[in-house]
Design a protein around this motif. Structure first.
Motif, PDB file in Angstrom:
ATOM      1  N   UNK A 240       6.948  45.134 -17.988  1.00  7.70           N
ATOM      2  CA  UNK A 240       6.162  44.725 -16.825  1.00  7.70           C
ATOM      3  C   UNK A 240       6.937  45.046 -15.546  1.00  7.70           C
ATOM      4  N   UNK A 241       7.126  46.338 -15.255  1.00 12.56           N
ATOM      5  CA  UNK A 241       7.983  46.733 -14.130  1.00 12.56           C
ATOM      6  C   UNK A 241       7.279  46.760 -12.773  1.00 12.56           C
ATOM      7  N   UNK A 242       5.957  46.669 -12.777  1.00 11.44           N
ATOM      8  CA  UNK A 242       5.213  46.826 -11.534  1.00 11.44           C
ATOM      9  C   UNK A 242       5.295  45.622 -10.613  1.00 11.44           C
ATOM     10  N   UNK A 243       5.032  45.839  -9.344  1.00 13.41           N
ATOM     11  CA  UNK A 243       5.101  44.771  -8.352  1.00 13.41           C
ATOM     12  C   UNK A 243       4.109  43.661  -8.655  1.00 13.41           C
TER      13      UNK A 243
ATOM     14  N   UNK B 150       2.315  39.579 -26.441  1.00 13.95           N
ATOM     15  CA  UNK B 150       1.835  40.655 -27.310  1.00 13.95           C
ATOM     16  C   UNK B 150       1.600  41.933 -26.518  1.00 13.95           C
ATOM     17  N   UNK B 151       1.120  41.800 -25.293  1.00 16.68           N
ATOM     18  CA  UNK B 151       0.914  42.967 -24.439  1.00 16.68           C
ATOM     19  C   UNK B 151       2.249  43.652 -24.115  1.00 16.68           C
ATOM     20  N   UNK B 152       3.325  42.861 -24.064  1.00 16.18           N
ATOM     21  CA  UNK B 152       4.659  43.403 -23.787  1.00 16.18           C
ATOM     22  C   UNK B 152       5.367  43.885 -25.044  1.00 16.18           C
ATOM     23  N   UNK B 153       4.690  43.845 -26.185  1.00 14.14           N
ATOM     24  CA  UNK B 153       5.286  44.306 -27.433  1.00 14.14           C
ATOM     25  C   UNK B 153       6.148  43.271 -28.124  1.00 14.14           C
ATOM     26  N   UNK B 154       6.030  42.009 -27.721  1.00 11.04           N
ATOM     27  CA  UNK B 154       6.788  40.917 -28.334  1.00 11.04           C
ATOM     28  C   UNK B 154       5.900  40.160 -29.323  1.00 11.04           C
ATOM     29  N   UNK B 155       6.485  39.450 -30.273  1.00 13.91           N
ATOM     30  CA  UNK B 155       5.673  38.634 -31.182  1.00 13.91           C
ATOM     31  C   UNK B 155       4.903  37.581 -30.406  1.00 13.91           C
TER      32      UNK B 155
END
Length: 448
Positions: free
Chosen positions: A207-210, A175-180
């Motif tokens: 989630x591109x960060x290291x 959900x944080x990534x914009x997915x169901x």
């Protein structure tokens, strides 16, 4: 990794790995006692040691053992679970003790991957038909039952769980990534592995960060899910054909599973973790990845390693590409037992309907027992930890129509060795363009 040879040289090879786990002798130490003429109860108290393996709640025997011991004062169960690593720790330890003729438990757990190895060594195990357990054939699916028959045609093991497949995921990270986040919607996202890859790309883009979580944990769980699906499409075999000849390099099931894992690894979607290691356990607790292949028994592993703080953050969805079976185990009575009759009675209880039900309630070890599968206590079970997921229904559906996959005598050795190559490839120590060659070489060496 084990690279064992048949019979005479096997013990010498396993000693080095077995030394990694110093476990005290666990077979029943009392002298043989007379048993009652009927009822299966010992006339004097005896202790039957049951030794299993696995992370988390492992076989799920805590309540079952407590229940038995409360009502059987003359036959007490002592349950030991020395390690969560079967292929490279528990198995070599067990083989060493079996060949040495001492130190093995009365009742031992055996992962299905080592059943070919054990079926070829009937000298180590009791014939359960001598104690009437051959009458339980109708309790098990045909494939599960037949796998407990050794090369002499004798029943030496009965099934515990069966590893029907799903995908466990962190719905909060989705959900944080914009997915169901809702399980039915998640299942619809990935009907196959191509769409699964697309979901992974969306997750990684968010989630591109290291220090951000990765989509997958590592290569092992993904590989085993894929291989469990591909083997039935290719003759129901994976590393060995039914004549026990190594076919690792030529079997499309193995190559497809390998190449798919390689693709996900090259896309940077894995947290580069080897399963069942301290970093993997830590990542479960810290939310270091969002999705993993999830046979029924893995639910218990995740729950125990993720800890109470992550209750309600996990959920269970369908697996891309349809059903599959990864894992599942057996119990056998060793000939070292001084009380084989009582040990067989304990084995019969733990592999019976009630033993299966208690194991599923405790560790989500989905029953291979048909009467247990059909019981409402299994069919209607939901997991509070996994967002109230109907695990009984999900895993019950996943095991319908499963076909038996042949696992060769040296399956466990080959599995351990080739998965080390997958880990090396994923972590960067083995170049991608050399990984398949190294994978094959490791399998050939392990097969001897």
């Amino acid at each position: 990794m084990l690279n064992t040879k048949r019979h005479g040289t096997l013990a010498a090879v396993v000693v080095m790995t077995a030394a990694a786990l110093a476990v005290t002798s666990c077979s029943s130490s009392e002298p043989a006692k007379n048993t009652a003429a009927s009822g299966g109860s010992a006339s004097e108290p005896v202790t039957i040691t049951v030794q299993t393996f696995g992370g988390g709640a492992n076989f799920g025997y805590k309540k079952a053992v407590e229940t038995w011991n409360a009502s059987h004062p003359n036959i007490q169960i002592k349950h030991e679970n020395p390690t969560d690593r079967f292929e490279d720790v528990f198995l070599p330890q067990l083989l060493q003790r079996l060949q040495a003729g001492s130190g093995a438990a009365d009742v031992v757990g055996i992962d299905e991957g080592a059943m070919g190895l054990m079926k070829a060594r009937p000298q180590f195990f009791v014939d359960l038909a001598e104690y009437g357990l051959d009458k339980r054939k109708s309790d098990f699916p045909a494939a599960k039952w037949e796998n407990g028959i050794n090369k002499e045609g004798k029943l030496f093991a009965l099934g515990t769980d069966i590893g029907g497949m799903a995908m466990c995921y962190r719905k909060d990270l989705f959900e944080k990534a914009g997915l169901p986040g809702e399980r039915d919607e998640v299942t619809k996202l990935w009907p196959d592995w191509t769409t699964f890859m697309e979901v992974g790309k969306k997750f990684q883009a968010a989630n591109p960060g290291k220090g951000d979580p990765k989509f997958l944990d590592g290569p092992n769980t993904l590989y085993n899910v894929l291989l469990s699906q591909e083997a039935p499409k290719n003759g129901n075999v994976n590393y060995f054909d039914k004549n026990n000849q190594l076919i690792l390099e030529s079997n499309p099931a193995v190559k497809t599973a390998f190449e798919t894992v390689k693709t996900f690894s090259q896309a940077g979607m894995t947290a580069k973790l080897a399963s069942f290691t301290p970093p993997w356990n830590a990542a479960l607790k810290k939310g270091g990845f969002a999705v993993m292949g999830c046979p029924a028994w893995m639910v218990g592993v995740i729950k125990d390693n993720s800890g109470p703080g992550n209750s309600g953050k996990w959920d269970v969805a369908g697996v891309p590409g349809g059903a599959g079976n990864w894992g599942g185990s057996y119990l056998a009575v060793t000939k070292q037992s001084k009380h084989p009759k009582e040990a067989a009675e304990v084995l019969n209880y733990l592999t019976g309907k009630e033993g299966h039900i208690m194991a599923f309630q405790e560790a989500n070890a989905f029953p291979s027992s048909i009467p247990a599968q059909e019981d409402p206590a299994v069919k209607d079970l939901k997991s509070d930890y996994f967002s109230n997921a109907p695990t009984g229904q999900i895993f019950g559906e996943s095991v319908k129509g499963l076909l038996p996959v042949f696992l060769g005598e040296k399956h466990a050795q080959v599995k351990t060795s080739v998965e080390k190559v997958l880990e090396g490839m994923d972590q960067g120590s083995i170049p991608y363009d050399q990984a398949w060659q190294k994978f094959v070489e490791a399998g050939v060496k392990a097969a001897g």
